[in-house]
Scaffold this motif. Structure first.
Motif, mmCIF file in Angstrom:
data_model
loop_
_atom_site.group_PDB
_atom_site.id
_atom_site.type_symbol
_atom_site.label_atom_id
_atom_site.label_comp_id
_atom_site.label_asym_id
_atom_site.label_seq_id
_atom_site.Cartn_x
_atom_site.Cartn_y
_atom_site.Cartn_z
ATOM 1 N N LYS A 1 1.037 -0.702 0.216
ATOM 2 C CA LYS A 1 0.083 0.031 -0.110
ATOM 3 C C LYS A 1 0.965 1.241 -0.530
ATOM 4 O O LYS A 1 0.612 2.162 -0.416
ATOM 5 C CB LYS A 1 -0.951 -0.014 1.089
ATOM 6 N N MET A 2 1.781 1.423 0.567
ATOM 7 C CA MET A 2 2.965 2.342 1.089
ATOM 8 C C MET A 2 3.496 2.699 -0.258
ATOM 9 O O MET A 2 3.609 3.912 -0.692
ATOM 10 C CB MET A 2 4.099 2.474 1.793
ATOM 11 N N MET A 3 4.222 1.567 -0.978
ATOM 12 C CA MET A 3 4.873 2.015 -2.475
ATOM 13 C C MET A 3 3.604 2.771 -3.387
ATOM 14 O O MET A 3 4.544 2.835 -4.235
ATOM 15 C CB MET A 3 5.524 0.311 -2.728
ATOM 16 N N GLU A 4 2.630 1.987 -2.964
ATOM 17 C CA GLU A 4 1.391 2.134 -4.060
ATOM 18 C C GLU A 4 1.649 3.439 -3.978
ATOM 19 O O GLU A 4 1.009 4.405 -5.430
ATOM 20 C CB GLU A 4 0.260 1.825 -4.372
ATOM 21 N N LEU A 5 0.714 4.215 -2.920
ATOM 22 C CA LEU A 5 0.870 5.799 -2.567
ATOM 23 C C LEU A 5 2.212 6.170 -2.770
ATOM 24 O O LEU A 5 1.450 7.267 -3.361
ATOM 25 C CB LEU A 5 1.156 5.793 -1.348
ATOM 26 N N ILE A 6 3.188 5.572 -2.878
ATOM 27 C CA ILE A 6 4.147 6.911 -3.307
ATOM 28 C C ILE A 6 5.190 7.447 -4.858
ATOM 29 O O ILE A 6 5.002 8.129 -5.765
ATOM 30 C CB ILE A 6 5.580 6.367 -2.750
ATOM 31 N N LYS A 7 4.092 5.858 -5.518
ATOM 32 C CA LYS A 7 3.746 5.800 -7.352
ATOM 33 C C LYS A 7 3.418 6.607 -7.475
ATOM 34 O O LYS A 7 3.891 6.928 -8.592
ATOM 35 C CB LYS A 7 3.887 4.343 -7.503
ATOM 36 N N ALA A 8 2.360 6.802 -6.974
ATOM 37 C CA ALA A 8 1.093 6.777 -7.406
ATOM 38 C C ALA A 8 1.508 9.135 -7.518
ATOM 39 O O ALA A 8 0.710 9.371 -8.482
ATOM 40 C CB ALA A 8 -0.668 6.856 -6.962
ATOM 41 N N ASN A 9 1.936 9.072 -5.958
ATOM 42 C CA ASN A 9 2.183 10.749 -5.669
ATOM 43 C C ASN A 9 3.041 10.393 -7.071
ATOM 44 O O ASN A 9 3.329 12.223 -6.887
ATOM 45 C CB ASN A 9 2.840 10.826 -4.625
ATOM 46 N N GLN A 10 4.302 10.642 -7.386
ATOM 47 C CA GLN A 10 5.321 11.024 -8.201
ATOM 48 C C GLN A 10 5.303 10.740 -9.549
ATOM 49 O O GLN A 10 5.241 11.903 -10.568
ATOM 50 C CB GLN A 10 6.488 9.628 -8.528
ATOM 51 N N GLU A 11 3.812 9.664 -9.819
ATOM 52 C CA GLU A 11 3.057 9.833 -11.871
ATOM 53 C C GLU A 11 3.201 10.445 -11.460
ATOM 54 O O GLU A 11 2.754 11.385 -12.940
ATOM 55 C CB GLU A 11 2.682 9.127 -11.321
ATOM 56 N N SER A 12 2.207 11.356 -10.456
ATOM 57 C CA SER A 12 1.032 12.462 -10.908
ATOM 58 C C SER A 12 1.885 14.079 -11.148
ATOM 59 O O SER A 12 1.351 15.099 -11.750
ATOM 60 C CB SER A 12 0.922 13.392 -9.428
ATOM 61 N N LYS A 13 3.166 14.489 -11.238
ATOM 62 C CA LYS A 13 4.494 15.078 -11.066
ATOM 63 C C LYS A 13 5.213 14.762 -12.143
ATOM 64 O O LYS A 13 5.365 14.290 -12.248
ATOM 65 C CB LYS A 13 4.769 15.378 -9.895
ATOM 66 N N LYS A 14 5.987 16.102 -12.674
ATOM 67 C CA LYS A 14 6.946 15.501 -13.722
ATOM 68 C C LYS A 14 8.045 16.887 -13.803
ATOM 69 O O LYS A 14 8.149 17.364 -13.019
ATOM 70 C CB LYS A 14 6.212 16.814 -15.186
ATOM 71 N N PHE A 15 8.861 15.704 -14.147
ATOM 72 C CA PHE A 15 10.390 16.164 -13.974
ATOM 73 C C PHE A 15 11.294 16.115 -15.221
ATOM 74 O O PHE A 15 11.012 14.635 -15.165
ATOM 75 C CB PHE A 15 11.054 15.055 -12.887
ATOM 76 N N GLU A 16 11.874 16.887 -15.299
ATOM 77 C CA GLU A 16 12.966 16.957 -16.825
ATOM 78 C C GLU A 16 14.142 15.933 -16.222
ATOM 79 O O GLU A 16 14.391 15.320 -15.401
ATOM 80 C CB GLU A 16 13.153 18.219 -16.781
#
Length: 427
Positions: A212-227
């Motif tokens: 559950k924790m890894m899914e939360l972190i992944k979803a959080n990062q996928e919602s942001k854009k980084f060069e």
């Protein structure tokens, strides 16, 4: 997600490097009531000269900017992040060291919400000219406070005595003069260069569900854009082998003098396993000579050269290292002379097999006790990770150390040109 079990510690660590470069470590300890999270960037006070992302020429930023940036990230346009953590039942903090900046929280509930708050506030900078000017006054007061602390002056005074050119000799907070030069644009330049996920590590340990924790972190990062991350180019000046000042004296309004002996260590030529062995041997040998159970400690104590303030510590990092031995003492000259003589004499000594086995057992015992602390595990893991070392490999490395390696270290450890003395004397 990689899963690795370490039987020596009865721990299972889950690791994943996300698509944007962020390395995530999850260490569930469901027997604990508390959860501790730390979000760290491989960027500290010594990173003053570098090539900014998107540029070709190197720049040098004002001293103290990494620490200034740490302060400013908690303040957003319409609220303070500490308030958010407080409402969620969490205790939050941050620190800047010579080599890293870290943001952290501990809590017993609302864990997922607190993890999201931790990641989001660090990845959402807000700096205005007005708030930057206001912060200069706050940090100026902090600098003045440290200027009045004898312990901090003894620490930095010894560092300045040892290092001539390396920026480790600059106070982490900078100076009042240097922070007045910091601008909003400077903060964004440093943030955009060093706070890319590729240069950061997230470590969560305590009571939570791994998947559950890894899914939360992944979803959080996928919602942001980084060069895409460019290669970081940092620049450090050449540092001579010998110390900058053999004897450094600072006068302060104190009732009892302080004296610290510094050993300028070297780490630049070491990597991986060799780096870890030197780090371990520095710690073990220092503890052997200077712990309360050691004969030399008893000698200093009986001669009334030290009191309960006596301490020793050693640090090894990627391009600098140092060892400190210090105490309040009524006779700093006699104390420093005795410690210097003992250190220099170590080159003519050697350990027995029995002594070294005892040192190894003690080090393993200390490590196992420390592993009961969530804070210790997370902070130490990140410290070693930036040097390419796995914290959980330490016990096998200690067990593999040979007596001849320890004696070789001792006999080559001390050179008089790498010893410095700092005394805090009464005005």
């Amino acid at each position: 997600m990689n899963k690795q079990t370490y039987n020596e510690f009865a721990e299972t660590l889950y690791t994943e490097k996300l698509d944007n470069g962020l390395t995530v470590f999850l260490l569930p300890k469901n027997e604990m009531a508390k959860t501790y999270g730390i979000f760290s960037t491989n960027y500290g006070s010594i990173d003053q000269t570098f090539v900014p992302i998107g540029q070709k020429e190197k720049i040098t930023v004002p001293e103290g900017i990494a620490h200034f940036l740490e302060h400013k990230l908690f303040e957003k346009e319409d609220h303070d992040v500490f308030t958010d953590f407080g409402k969620q039942g969490a205790s939050a903090n941050a620190f800047t060291s010579f080599t890293k900046t870290a943001y952290l929280f501990s809590a017993t509930n609302h864990i997922e919400k607190n993890v999201k708050t931790l990641i989001d506030f660090v990845q959402d900078p807000y700096f205005s000219e007005q708030s930057v000017e206001k912060e200069k006054g706050i940090i100026s007061q902090e600098i003045k406070m440290y200027d009045d602390q004898p312990d901090w002056q003894a620490f930095m005074g010894t560092i300045k005595a040892m290092f001539k050119n390396h920026p480790v000799n600059i106070d982490i907070a900078g100076t009042i003069e240097s922070i007045t030069q910091i601008t909003k644009d400077d903060l964004y330049t440093c943030y955009n260069t060093f706070y890319h996920p590729e240069n950061m590590t997230l470590f969560i340990t305590g009571n939570f569900e791994v998947e559950k924790m890894m899914e939360l972190i992944k979803a959080n990062q996928e919602s942001k854009k980084f060069e895409k991350m460019e290669e970081l180019k940092r620049d450090f000046p050449e540092e001579p082998k010998e110390v900058a000042i053999k004897e450094h004296k600072i006068n302060m309004p104190i009732s009892i003098p302080k004296c610290t002996i510094g050993i300028k260590e070297s780490s630049s030529e070491l990597h991986g396993d060799e780096f870890l062995k030197k780090d371990l041997l520095q710690n073990m040998v220092l503890d052997h000579y200077y712990s309360k159970g050691g004969s030399f400690y008893q000698e200093l104590y009986q001669d009334k050269l030290i009191d309960g303030s006596f301490y020793f510590e050693t640090t090894l990092d990627k391009n600098f290292g140092y060892t400190l031995i210090g105490s309040n003492t009524e006779n700093p000259d006699k104390f420093s002379k005795k410690v210097m003589e003992q250190l220099i004499s170590t080159s003519n000594t050697s350990l027995t097999e029995e002594e070294f086995n005892r040192m190894k057992k003690k080090k393993i015992g200390q490590l196992l006790r420390s592993m009961n602390s969530l804070e210790y595990i997370a902070n130490k893991y990140i410290h070693y990770h930036t040097s390419g070392i796995n914290l959980f490999d330490i016990i096998p490395t200690i067990q593999s150390l040979h007596l001849n390696e320890a004696n070789s270290f001792i006999q080559n450890w001390i050179e008089e040109e790498r010893l410095a003395i700092c005394t805090i004397a009464a005005e």
